[in-house]
Design an enzyme around this catalytic site. Sequence first.
Site, PDB file in Angstrom:
ATOM      1  N   ASP A   1       0.832  -1.204   0.000  1.00 28.51           N
ATOM      2  CA  ASP A   1       0.000   0.000   0.000  1.00 28.51           C
ATOM      3  C   ASP A   1       0.870   1.259   0.000  1.00 28.51           C
ATOM      4  O   ASP A   1       1.938   1.286   0.609  1.00 28.51           O
ATOM      5  CB  ASP A   1      -0.895  -0.006   1.235  1.00 28.51           C
ATOM      6  CG  ASP A   1      -2.129   0.851   1.060  1.00 28.51           C
ATOM      7  OD1 ASP A   1      -2.314   1.422  -0.035  1.00 28.51           O
ATOM      8  OD2 ASP A   1      -2.919   0.959   2.014  1.00 28.51           O
TER       9      ASP A   1
ATOM     10  N   ASN B   1       1.524   3.317  -2.994  1.00 31.43           N
ATOM     11  CA  ASN B   1       2.170   3.710  -4.250  1.00 31.43           C
ATOM     12  C   ASN B   1       1.714   5.090  -4.727  1.00 31.43           C
ATOM     13  O   ASN B   1       2.528   5.932  -5.123  1.00 31.43           O
ATOM     14  CB  ASN B   1       1.873   2.678  -5.340  1.00 31.43           C
ATOM     15  CG  ASN B   1       2.545   1.346  -5.082  1.00 31.43           C
ATOM     16  OD1 ASN B   1       3.601   1.279  -4.486  1.00 31.43           O
ATOM     17  ND2 ASN B   1       1.910   0.279  -5.536  1.00 31.43           N
TER      18      ASN B   1
ATOM     19  N   ARG C   1       0.061   9.248 -10.090  1.00 29.43           N
ATOM     20  CA  ARG C   1      -0.052   8.056  -9.259  1.00 29.43           C
ATOM     21  C   ARG C   1       0.594   6.838  -9.912  1.00 29.43           C
ATOM     22  O   ARG C   1       1.190   5.997  -9.229  1.00 29.43           O
ATOM     23  CB  ARG C   1      -1.530   7.756  -8.972  1.00 29.43           C
ATOM     24  CG  ARG C   1      -2.182   8.679  -7.960  1.00 29.43           C
ATOM     25  CD  ARG C   1      -3.668   8.360  -7.814  1.00 29.43           C
ATOM     26  NE  ARG C   1      -3.898   6.958  -7.497  1.00 29.43           N
ATOM     27  CZ  ARG C   1      -3.879   6.452  -6.257  1.00 29.43           C
ATOM     28  NH1 ARG C   1      -3.619   7.253  -5.236  1.00 29.43           N
ATOM     29  NH2 ARG C   1      -4.124   5.182  -6.049  1.00 29.43           N
TER      30      ARG C   1
ATOM     31  N   ASN D   1     -10.543  -3.009  -6.195  1.00 31.26           N
ATOM     32  CA  ASN D   1      -9.742  -2.006  -6.893  1.00 31.26           C
ATOM     33  C   ASN D   1     -10.296  -1.634  -8.261  1.00 31.26           C
ATOM     34  O   ASN D   1      -9.838  -0.645  -8.875  1.00 31.26           O
ATOM     35  CB  ASN D   1      -8.290  -2.473  -7.043  1.00 31.26           C
ATOM     36  CG  ASN D   1      -7.502  -2.392  -5.756  1.00 31.26           C
ATOM     37  OD1 ASN D   1      -6.535  -3.127  -5.559  1.00 31.26           O
ATOM     38  ND2 ASN D   1      -7.905  -1.508  -4.841  1.00 31.26           N
TER      39      ASN D   1
END
Length: 261
Positions: free
Chosen positions: A28, A30, A41, A76
Amino acid sequence: MVGRLFRSSTREIPEVASVPQHIAVIMDGNGRWARKRLMPRVAGHSRGVEALRAVTRGCIERGVGYLTVFAFSSENWRRPPDEVSFLMQLFLKSLRREVKRLHENGIRFRVIGDLSRFDSQLVGVVREAEALTAANDRFHLTVAANYGGRWDLMNAMSRLIANNPGRDGDFSEDELAAELSMSFAPEPDLFIRTGGEKRISIFMLWQLAYTELYFTDTLWPDFDEAALDMAIDSYQGRERRFGRTSEQLKQSAAELQEPNA
């Protein structure tokens, strides 16, 4: 299929080694890593692949046998479409680039999860990588993609029922566990989540019952071998009782140290 190489920690007390045999990781942070650097991102996801390469190497050097990482959860898909598309392409590109190296280093590669939503090209590359590395046993790297612990349990139960037509329930824990995606591996000894969140989300819900949990604020792209050592150091300071008392553990240790009569 009832016979299993690894047994449940809720039914039997596993052997505890100083180095975890199996580490599970939620990678977690990134996106936040990239934003802190005024980057898109997706740049964080690219850097995260490098972190995974370093952690895999670190696990092998430290004697860890299994590493399972949560790359893409079933939730996701709710992310922005362009980010999801980039993640799929990154997975494809990284796998094509890394699979030969994995094989040359004796690493068995697997993907667990529902791949039905993935592009056929990606699924084909995944299956080719799994087939190429199928005989390797130096180290086991598993990537959870479009995976969810509830999906895993439901899928396992569906397979169990389908494989036993006419049987009216009364299935055992071992029978169900044998149908789970991770039936080939021991339950994780150590769970690591980077990025500051303190929850297991929907990752390996069945298998994490007696796993030692380690949470760190370090963002995944910054998680290196030194950070891995900190996690393992924390694990080594835990008392793994598996339902027993501290006194029982001390008694068992004393009995092991007694010379043979």
